[in-house]
Design a protein around this motif. Structure first.
Motif, PDB file in Angstrom:
ATOM      1  N   HIS A   1      20.675 -34.584  48.104  1.00 51.03           N
ATOM      2  CA  HIS A   1      20.495 -33.212  48.596  1.00 51.03           C
ATOM      3  C   HIS A   1      21.452 -32.244  47.891  1.00 51.03           C
ATOM      4  N   LEU A   2      22.618 -32.725  47.450  1.00 47.68           N
ATOM      5  CA  LEU A   2      23.531 -31.862  46.703  1.00 47.68           C
ATOM      6  C   LEU A   2      23.058 -31.670  45.266  1.00 47.68           C
ATOM      7  N   ILE A   3      22.460 -32.689  44.705  1.00 49.90           N
ATOM      8  CA  ILE A   3      21.863 -32.550  43.365  1.00 49.90           C
ATOM      9  C   ILE A   3      20.746 -31.516  43.415  1.00 49.90           C
ATOM     10  N   ALA A   4      19.898 -31.605  44.441  1.00 48.65           N
ATOM     11  CA  ALA A   4      18.804 -30.644  44.595  1.00 48.65           C
ATOM     12  C   ALA A   4      19.343 -29.232  44.784  1.00 48.65           C
ATOM     13  N   GLN A   5      20.406 -29.097  45.560  1.00 51.40           N
ATOM     14  CA  GLN A   5      21.002 -27.781  45.775  1.00 51.40           C
ATOM     15  C   GLN A   5      21.552 -27.219  44.462  1.00 51.40           C
ATOM     16  N   ALA A   6      22.211 -28.065  43.685  1.00 49.55           N
ATOM     17  CA  ALA A   6      22.741 -27.638  42.388  1.00 49.55           C
ATOM     18  C   ALA A   6      21.611 -27.220  41.449  1.00 49.55           C
ATOM     19  N   LEU A   7      20.520 -27.970  41.452  1.00 44.40           N
ATOM     20  CA  LEU A   7      19.365 -27.611  40.627  1.00 44.40           C
ATOM     21  C   LEU A   7      18.799 -26.262  41.045  1.00 44.40           C
ATOM     22  N   ALA A   8      18.711 -26.031  42.351  1.00 41.41           N
ATOM     23  CA  ALA A   8      18.200 -24.754  42.852  1.00 41.41           C
ATOM     24  C   ALA A   8      19.096 -23.600  42.410  1.00 41.41           C
TER      25      ALA A   8
ATOM     26  N   CYS B   1      18.680 -19.011  36.143  1.00 42.68           N
ATOM     27  CA  CYS B   1      17.729 -18.865  35.035  1.00 42.68           C
ATOM     28  C   CYS B   1      16.698 -17.767  35.298  1.00 42.68           C
ATOM     29  N   ILE B   2      16.409 -17.525  36.558  1.00 44.15           N
ATOM     30  CA  ILE B   2      15.339 -16.601  36.937  1.00 44.15           C
ATOM     31  C   ILE B   2      15.713 -15.142  36.690  1.00 44.15           C
ATOM     32  N   VAL B   3      16.976 -14.831  36.656  1.00 45.69           N
ATOM     33  CA  VAL B   3      17.437 -13.449  36.592  1.00 45.69           C
ATOM     34  C   VAL B   3      16.694 -12.639  35.529  1.00 45.69           C
ATOM     35  N   ASP B   4      16.468 -13.204  34.367  1.00 43.54           N
ATOM     36  CA  ASP B   4      15.833 -12.457  33.282  1.00 43.54           C
ATOM     37  C   ASP B   4      14.331 -12.703  33.164  1.00 43.54           C
ATOM     38  N   GLU B   5      13.771 -13.479  34.047  1.00 43.29           N
ATOM     39  CA  GLU B   5      12.356 -13.816  33.964  1.00 43.29           C
ATOM     40  C   GLU B   5      11.524 -12.949  34.901  1.00 43.29           C
ATOM     41  N   ASP B   6      10.222 -13.130  34.866  1.00 44.60           N
ATOM     42  CA  ASP B   6       9.303 -12.431  35.752  1.00 44.60           C
ATOM     43  C   ASP B   6       9.444 -13.016  37.151  1.00 44.60           C
ATOM     44  N   ALA B   7      10.167 -12.329  38.006  1.00 43.33           N
ATOM     45  CA  ALA B   7      10.509 -12.845  39.331  1.00 43.33           C
ATOM     46  C   ALA B   7       9.274 -13.186  40.158  1.00 43.33           C
ATOM     47  N   SER B   8       8.239 -12.370  40.108  1.00 43.89           N
ATOM     48  CA  SER B   8       7.067 -12.639  40.948  1.00 43.89           C
ATOM     49  C   SER B   8       6.353 -13.923  40.531  1.00 43.89           C
ATOM     50  N   ALA B   9       6.288 -14.203  39.250  1.00 41.82           N
ATOM     51  CA  ALA B   9       5.664 -15.440  38.775  1.00 41.82           C
ATOM     52  C   ALA B   9       6.490 -16.645  39.207  1.00 41.82           C
ATOM     53  N   VAL B  10       7.802 -16.526  39.129  1.00 40.43           N
ATOM     54  CA  VAL B  10       8.683 -17.623  39.528  1.00 40.43           C
ATOM     55  C   VAL B  10       8.589 -17.854  41.032  1.00 40.43           C
TER      56      VAL B  10
END
Length: 87
Positions: free
Chosen positions: A43-50, A56-65
């Motif tokens: 669960h900590l690995i998953a949290q770190a991945l999230a 990574c999402i900051v510069d991407e198309d937020a609605s698609a993500v």
């Protein structure tokens, strides 16, 4: 002729994306395995991945993500039997 060139460029871009995705998945898979080998709870690995995904999402198309993540969450929710949740 332009339509043909456009299609070819789209095909080349798709091939590059496919290879980049393959490399990214390999790198992430190896990092997750390293964390598991260090006995870090899943669960900590998953949290770190999230958290990394969020960065990574900051510069991407937020609605698609957001749409992709909702679909992924629904898929996980449908396939996961009821069991205790970690927070």
């Amino acid at each position: 002729m332009t339509d043909r060139n456009d299609r070819r460029l789209l095909e080349l871009a798709a091939q590059v994306d496919h290879q980049d995705l393959k490399h990214a998945r390999t790198a992430i898979s190896e990092a997750v395995q390293t964390a598991r080998d260090a006995w870090i709870p899943k669960h900590l690995i998953a949290q770190a991945l999230a958290l990394e995904l969020q960065a990574c999402i900051v510069d991407e198309d937020a609605s698609a993500v957001v749409s992709f993540l909702r679909h992924m969450a629904d898929t996980i929710d449908e396939s996961t039997p009821d069991k205790p949740r970690h927070h």
